[in-house]
Design an enzyme around this catalytic site. Structure first.
Site, PDB file in Angstrom:
ATOM      1  N   ASP A 186       0.574  -1.272  -0.037  1.00 14.15           N
ATOM      2  CA  ASP A 186      -0.102  -0.296  -0.280  1.00 14.15           C
ATOM      3  C   ASP A 186       0.873   1.619  -0.067  1.00 14.15           C
ATOM      4  O   ASP A 186       1.765   1.507   0.800  1.00 14.15           O
ATOM      5  CB  ASP A 186      -0.968   0.316   1.520  1.00 14.15           C
ATOM      6  CG  ASP A 186      -0.146   0.213   2.197  1.00 14.15           C
ATOM      7  OD1 ASP A 186       0.790  -0.538   2.595  1.00 14.15           O
ATOM      8  OD2 ASP A 186      -0.545   1.131   3.511  1.00 14.15           O
ATOM      9  N   GLU A 187       0.204   2.031  -0.360  1.00 12.44           N
ATOM     10  CA  GLU A 187       0.892   4.029  -0.467  1.00 12.44           C
ATOM     11  C   GLU A 187       2.269   3.826  -0.280  1.00 12.44           C
ATOM     12  O   GLU A 187       3.045   4.157  -0.177  1.00 12.44           O
ATOM     13  CB  GLU A 187       0.349   4.326   1.377  1.00 12.44           C
ATOM     14  CG  GLU A 187      -0.848   4.389   2.243  1.00 12.44           C
ATOM     15  CD  GLU A 187      -0.842   4.998   2.895  1.00 12.44           C
ATOM     16  OE1 GLU A 187      -1.999   5.465   3.430  1.00 12.44           O
ATOM     17  OE2 GLU A 187      -0.466   4.244   4.307  1.00 12.44           O
ATOM     18  N   VAL A 188       2.687   3.418  -1.466  1.00 19.55           N
ATOM     19  CA  VAL A 188       3.962   3.991  -2.759  1.00 19.55           C
ATOM     20  C   VAL A 188       3.968   5.719  -3.132  1.00 19.55           C
ATOM     21  O   VAL A 188       3.523   5.209  -3.697  1.00 19.55           O
ATOM     22  CB  VAL A 188       4.060   2.827  -3.292  1.00 19.55           C
ATOM     23  CG1 VAL A 188       5.787   2.944  -3.521  1.00 19.55           C
ATOM     24  CG2 VAL A 188       4.080   1.292  -2.834  1.00 19.55           C
TER      25      VAL A 188
END
Lengths: 469, 469
Positions: free
Chosen positions: B265-267
């Site tokens: 997630d959330e790269v």
């Protein structure tokens, strides 16, 4: 180690401070000296009960091999010891460090309160003790004990035992006279006054269970009594005032503080309006339709009773708003969030002492960090003259109990209340919350070391004792 | 008292249930009988490690003098015992009551998870054990352990010991192999699977401290490396995949469950974009400016590694959104609050298993009661075919750790998570939160009796053990 002859408080000194810091310590490389003595000088008074005039100022001088705490009263010595214990920092395993120097310190406000609600949820004594420990660490000096409310009446009255017998949640969810005395002693030993609140005429549903004919019978639209539906205390009966006189006589005996909090907030007029006897009374007294006048009638008689007991009183702001005739030394507790600066101004302009709670309702929680806003709220930040501002005696953080009991009381209250504590103690010039943040982080860790389950100050971080919580 | 030959779980039975209910009990006036025996029949399996196919169905028959818990597997017996213990109510001092009857029960969803974050704040083992106790009482069956993140790396890898040596908050804020094994056993004894999450390539700042050259070097606008500023894992180096292979090999050995949560997630692409070596790699691979393709490149290689370890995986929804080639049995964890029903639909339409967390982020707190909305969120409430809905394996409540540590974990999580638990276990037809309220109130009190500091379910109330919290 301590040279002071204030025996009762002295005992508290011994156990509370330094106990875990003095054993097997190692010398630090390159140190200037080794502190082997803390000399505590109390010049004037060895009082055992903190009071409205308590002097909390102190001086700390730290030299190469000893330190001196100098104060007029034992309360200053207590505050100084708290500060001294916080100046000691860890330097390694069994190594502690303190900087040489001098501190002159005194509180900005004389009333730095914390309110706890033991009616919405019952709070066992240990939760109250923990709160008092936390208060002392943060130099709060007034425990405002909101003992009873609509939901339950845990206070045991020896004059009216039925109040708690029928009004407490359960027979063992009570505060006996011994419990109350224990709490008072525990607080007093920490330089904390105990001000009980017995809120009337509203917020009294639980009172009615043990005291028949105290509450107002409500009527339906057809003029019939609603079975078991009652409103605020019935202000038109002589029996009401006989009861109030006896109960507050007992309260005054039980709580030695000069002040009693009389409540007076949020009186719902609907039931009063429905009751034909009260309607008649309104007519006879030419109150018209203004039930605030009926409320004032009650409060005035309550105040007379309390004054005759040689007690002063704190009231919630509605009592002032409703123009009740209150004595000058009365403290008006401003709690409504909207327009509190105007209210503070008006109360002070009228010459009354004023106490701010409005911006410090800690029960209102949200996601993330909210202590910034508590820190930035200043009780003297209103459009007033210096004379008016001088009537601000301080403020108090409130933790109402609707959603709080012993399971979450400490973690939810602290370290958020630290921000209120610093606002009330430190000079007005301490405004920058960014500077306060590392202090509160450290303070939170200190509180954890003493076993208080205090929640994180803000985002991801750690205390050195996180594994011990 | 117990007739079952599943020794390890059997030991857990003995200590956990009824222990405080069987001594010195008194007979109740007018009772029908006295229950002296609980017969537990497990027909098929005495498994010791809960798994994806675990059978949790059970039947309880309560007769005048005994009761029978009947199940295919030991997990059903555990769930049945939990239910049975909850059917016993107090009737007075040392008096307990249970109604005669029969219950046939099984869970609606096979995956009923709870996620704990031990990176933002370190959680001592007792906090994890308490969570597992609370999970068992509420029939959760998956402990999703978000072990590491940007802020700290408390997991001790024997292959790469520097990860925790340099990445943990402190040298003792770690989970050793023995700790991990203890947690696994503690969970398994309670019928709870343990799925560890090692979230990459983002959320890995703490990884970089102990593993040089793992993270991407960030560059400034002038094309110079920013000192000590790193981004997500560097996806273009062979050394990265050698490291990942060895680390996940160890993880697979340490955690026996079929599934590992791979995060994803959330790269943040900013740092990747700034790095000239990655820019070159993008060109060579014809990725254009689409850094999601670079992320997919990484995840695809990660997935190959994990598949070769014979493990299945759960990923946060971005992995699906970025069109990574994932195997059918992959579980996609939907977490974004906006538009989760559409996402559930899309994931299921693509034929993947899907797990809902989006509406159950318990870390988001507010004033008052919020479990109603958790209760009303249904993972199958999206516009899908029956086949698509059947791909919903369940959901999980998440307690992210930014503002949570051992001081407030239990009180903040429970009883709010009870609402998620009931949603995931009980039939879809259980929709009315008003009916659930008294159950949750009672459940909260039960949890308190076992020593869990669970906060009030909503406004003013009490448990019979409030004085013992």
């Amino acid at each position: 180690m301590f040279i002071v002859d204030c025996s009762r408080v002295n005992e508290h000194f011994r156990g509370r401070y330094f106990s875990n810091k003095t054993e097997n310590f190692n010398k630090i490389h390159g140190y200037d000296g080794q502190m082997t003595m803390v000399l505590i000088q109390v010049h004037d008074k060895c009082e055992t009960i903190p009071n409205t005039d308590m002097n909390e100022a102190y001086t700390i001088k730290i030299d190469k091999d000893h330190s001196i705490i100098d104060s007029k009263s034992v309360w200053g010595a207590l505050r100084g010891l708290e500060t001294l214990s916080q100046m000691i920092t860890r330097a390694g395993k069994n190594q502690f460090r303190i900087n040489i120097g001098q501190i002159n310190d005194e509180p900005r406000f004389t009333f730095r309160g914390f309110m706890l609600d033991s009616s919405r949820h019952y709070l066992p004594l240990h939760a109250i003790y923990e709160t008092l420990d936390a208060m002392e660490m943060n130099k709060f000096n007034v425990f405002h004990w909101h003992l009873v409310d609509d939901q339950s009446f845990p206070f045991v009255s020896t004059t009216f035992p039925a109040l708690s017998e029928k009004g407490a949640y359960r027979s063992n969810f009570i505060y006996t006279p011994e419990d109350v005395q224990k709490v008072s002693h525990y607080a007093n030993d920490r330089g904390i006054r105990v001000i009980p609140e017995f809120d009337t005429p509203g917020h009294t549903q639980s009172w009615g269970k043990g005291q028949p004919n105290l509450l107002t019978q409500c009527y339906d639209a057809k003029g019939k009594p609603k079975p078991n539906v009652y409103g605020p205390i019935n202000p038109v009966l002589n029996t009401t005032y006989e009861f109030i006189q006896k109960l507050f006589h007992e309260i005054a005996q039980r709580f030695p503080d000069q002040y009693i909090h009389l409540g007076g907030d949020e009186v719902e007029f609907g039931c009063w309006k429905s009751n034909p006897i009260l309607q008649e009374f309104m007519k006879t007294n030419h109150f018209g339709d203004d039930y605030a006048k009926l409320e004032s009638y009650y409060i005035t008689k309550l105040i007379d009773i309390v004054q005759n007991l040689n007690r002063s009183y704190i009231v919630w702001q509605e009592v002032f708003d409703n123009k009740v005739n209150i004595r000058p030394e009365t403290v008006v507790n401003v709690w409504k969030g909207n327009g509190w600066p105007t209210e503070m101004k008006n109360v002070a302009k009228a010459g009354h002492h004023v106490l701010l709670s409005a911006c410090w309702y800690l029960n209102y929680i949200g996601y993330g960090t909210d202590w910034y806003k508590y820190y930035q709220c200043d009780p003297q930040n209103f459009n007033g003259t210096q004379q008016e501002k001088n009537l601000v005696i301080g403020g108090e953080a409130c933790m109402w109990g609707e959603f709080v009991d012993a399971s979450n009381l400490i973690s939810r209250t602290w370290p958020r209340a630290c921000a209120v504590a610093e606002r009330l103690w430190s000079p007005e010039s301490f405004k920058d919350y960014k500077n306060a943040k590392p202090r509160f982080h450290e303070q939170r860790c200190r509180m954890q070391v003493l076993g208080l389950k205090v929640e994180p100050i803000e985002g991801p971080d750690f205390c050195y004792c996180d594994d011990a919580i």
